[in-house]
Design an enzyme around this catalytic site. Structure first.
Site, PDB file in Angstrom:
ATOM      1  CE  LYS A 257      17.408   0.399 -20.290  1.00  0.00           C
ATOM      2  NZ  LYS A 257      17.046   2.017 -20.822  1.00  0.00           N
TER       3      LYS A 257
ATOM      4  CB  THR B  70      -0.983  -0.061   1.316  1.00  0.00           C
ATOM      5  OG1 THR B  70      -0.127   0.225   2.440  1.00  0.00           O
ATOM      6  CG2 THR B  70      -1.846  -1.415   1.288  1.00  0.00           C
ATOM      7  CG  HIS B  71       0.351   4.320   1.286  1.00  0.00           C
ATOM      8  ND1 HIS B  71      -0.128   5.527   1.446  1.00  0.00           N
ATOM      9  CD2 HIS B  71      -0.216   3.756   2.131  1.00  0.00           C
ATOM     10  CE1 HIS B  71      -1.263   5.327   2.190  1.00  0.00           C
ATOM     11  NE2 HIS B  71      -1.414   4.280   2.811  1.00  0.00           N
TER      12      HIS B  71
ATOM     13  CD  GLU C 262       8.496   1.562 -21.559  1.00  0.00           C
ATOM     14  OE1 GLU C 262       8.800   2.600 -21.485  1.00  0.00           O
ATOM     15  OE2 GLU C 262       9.208   0.739 -21.937  1.00  0.00           O
TER      16      GLU C 262
ATOM     17  CB  SER D 149      18.878   0.776 -25.516  1.00  0.00           C
ATOM     18  OG  SER D 149      19.592   2.217 -25.985  1.00  0.00           O
TER      19      SER D 149
ATOM     20  CE  LYS E 150     -20.556   6.700 -39.149  1.00  0.00           C
ATOM     21  NZ  LYS E 150     -20.965   7.967 -38.661  1.00  0.00           N
TER      22      LYS E 150
HETATM   23  N1  ARG Z   1     -21.992   9.802 -43.300  1.00  0.00           N
HETATM   24  C1  ARG Z   1     -23.132  10.219 -42.450  1.00  0.00           C
HETATM   25  C2  ARG Z   1     -22.648   9.715 -41.006  1.00  0.00           C
HETATM   26  O1  ARG Z   1     -21.702   9.262 -40.728  1.00  0.00           O
HETATM   27  C3  ARG Z   1     -24.499   9.451 -42.932  1.00  0.00           C
HETATM   28  C4  ARG Z   1     -25.348  10.334 -43.552  1.00  0.00           C
HETATM   29  C5  ARG Z   1     -25.959  11.240 -43.096  1.00  0.00           C
HETATM   30  N2  ARG Z   1     -27.170  11.735 -43.409  1.00  0.00           N
HETATM   31  C6  ARG Z   1     -27.343  12.648 -43.839  1.00  0.00           C
HETATM   32  N3  ARG Z   1     -28.398  13.196 -44.323  1.00  0.00           N
HETATM   33  N4  ARG Z   1     -26.226  13.654 -44.339  1.00  0.00           N
HETATM   34  O2  ARG Z   1     -23.171  10.363 -40.330  1.00  0.00           O
END
Ligand code: ARG
Length: 471
Positions: free
Chosen positions: A282, A155-156, A289, A276, A324
């Site tokens: 090394k 601990t610590h 890491e 290294s 995304k």
């Molecule tokens: N490529 C768009 C997205 O990734 C989907 C289409 C979006 N729709 C629109 N009416 N522009 O969200």
């Protein structure tokens, strides 16, 4: 660029903005999900009499040939498409003509993109779950071998009490088990189909949203506006990944510390170490890491998504295209780190001698000495104080608690007897901590049993833990 929305738009987008607007470079990785969603949608349209059998055959044949061609490399993503949805629809129409133009009946890219991302994340979640199990197995394997390996528990970052190496690393397996449970829970909310929400308000056409959802192993969302504007599932996914990365970064940090000459508790296998360019001696734990460092990226991904969604008015906004890259990066990174650490843990050498040496110094059996006196009737506070004084004496004379003679001990308290030495023996100290969840070998055995029956190893899909499991 030939766009799907060329009806109203006159001159089209300034070419300088085409790549700014396009998501194809990153959403092309959802091509399988896009086609899967379209196949389910087309089957529903046919079932509802919105397209005829001939069109359905043309559409499904076309979509399957596109799938094959993308997979084989025969079809490349043309730079000019705006996103994966328009790319596939345009390609389909080129291949099968008018039938292709009917596919978008009662659908919008807004519900389509939300569906694709959900399907995609369900896939990645499955992979991450498998990788969690892989790392947990590597940890459990080491734990099985080291139920009796004594190390100092900290601990610590100061030596505290004797612990088995098994007990220490199994803590990580339980973290991974919770990561798995969180993903299972996230999956339940991800497996909801927005298809049929269309642009935002639903449709006047007689679709069957339950049918499409069922085809995809989902249930339909209840509100069309929520259907196209909800990205909670992506945020939850990132948050699951971020918390898993907290765990991996802690494990990585310990692997790094333990590989140092100062600790010397483990030796990473050569297959998991680097050298290294200037220091010939090394052997660096780069893999750990990197796992530690990459956690920062995933936290960033989560923050990016939260910030994109904050304050967005309903329903769909193009800002959401920014979801995304963040969530893809979180998935890729978590997966890569899990796999790398699984390899590192399964191949590392555990240096039991060094652990024992470290355990012998630092008075980690002082609590046991105090417990010994307390068990013989001394109030714990007094036992604590007396033991503290013995520790100070030993520290000054360069000894450990087991090097005090019985006369010296008796001079402090008549409660000390010959059995004191056994009571503070490190192995004994470890064995005696047999409280539920404690470090005794029997307790470690029980933990391994619980883990082996846990969600971690329940297979790809969620199953409730067995009735008798505490998890
Ligand atoms: N490529 C768009 C997205 O990734 C989907 C289409 C979006 N729709 C629109 N009416 N522009 O969200």
């Amino acid at each position: 660029m030939k766009v799907l929305w060329s009806g109203r738009a006159g001159r089209g987008l300034d070419p300088a903005l085409e790549s700014f607007n396009s998501s194809l470079p990153f959403d092309s990785r959802m091509y399988e999900q896009d086609i899967k969603g379209s196949l389910a949608h087309a089957a529903m349209l046919r079932g509802q009499g919105l397209i005829d059998e001939k069109d359905f055959e043309a559409i499904s044949g076309g979509l399957n040939s596109i799938l094959d061609d993308i997979k084989s490399g025969a079809l490349e993503f043309s730079k000019s498409a705006e996103d994966i949805h328009s790319f596939i629809e345009t390609e389909l129409t080129e291949r099968v003509g008018d039938a292709g133009k009917r596919l978008h009946t009662a659908r919008s890219r807004n519900d389509q993109t939300a569906l694709d991302l959900r399907l995609y994340l369900l896939e990645r979640s499955r992979e991450i779950k498998a990788a969690l199990a892989e790392l947990a197995s590597a940890i459990m394997e080491k734990a099985r071998l080291h139920k009796d390996t004594i190390m100092p528990g900290y601990t610590h970052l100061q030596r505290g009490q004797p612990l088995s190496f098994a007990q220490h690393i199994l803590a990580y397996a339980f973290m991974l088990e919770r990561d798995r449970q969180r993903l299972d829970d996230c999956d339940r909310r991800t497996a909801v189909s927005p298809l049929g929400s269309c642009a935002l308000a639903g449709t006047t056409l007689p679709i069957d949203r339950f049918m499409t959802a069922k085809e995809l192993g989902m249930r339909p969302c209840e509100n069309s506006v929520d259907g196209v504007s909800d990205r909670d599932f992506a945020i939850e996914f990132c948050s699951c990944a971020a918390l898993a990365m907290v765990h991996l970064s802690r494990l990585a940090e310990e692997l790094i510390l333990w590989s140092s000459l100062e600790f010397g508790f483990i030796e990473p296998d050569e297959s998991c170490s680097t050298g290294s360019s200037i220091m010939p001696q090394k052997k660096n734990p780069d893999i750990a890491e990197l796992a530690r460092g990459k956690s920062g990226r995933v936290f960033g991904d989560l923050m990016a998504l939260l910030t994109v969604m904050k304050g967005l008015p309903l329903a769909y906004d193009k800002d959401m295209q920014e979801d995304k890259e963040a969530v893809f990066d979180a998935a890729d990174t978590a997966l890569a780190c899990l796999r790398a650490l699984a390899l590192m843990v399964s191949t590392m050498k555990v240096k039991t001698e060094r652990m024992l040496e470290a355990a012998k110094r630092g008075f980690i059996n002082a609590t046991d000495c105090a417990d010994y006196l307390a068990a013989r009737g001394m109030p714990f506070r007094d036992a604590y104080k007396l033991t503290g004084e013995l520790v100070r004496e030993c520290a000054e004379s360069g000894r450990s608690l087991d090097e005090l003679s019985l006369e010296e001990l008796k001079a402090r308290s008549q409660l000390f007897e010959e059995d004191y030495y056994r009571a503070i023996d490190l192995r004994e100290c470890m064995r005696k901590r047999s409280s539920y969840g404690g470090t005794s070998p029997a307790s470690v055995e029980a933990q391994l049993e619980i883990l082996s029956k846990s969600a971690l190893f329940a297979g790809e899909d969620f199953q409730d833990a067995p009735e008798d499991s505490p998890l």
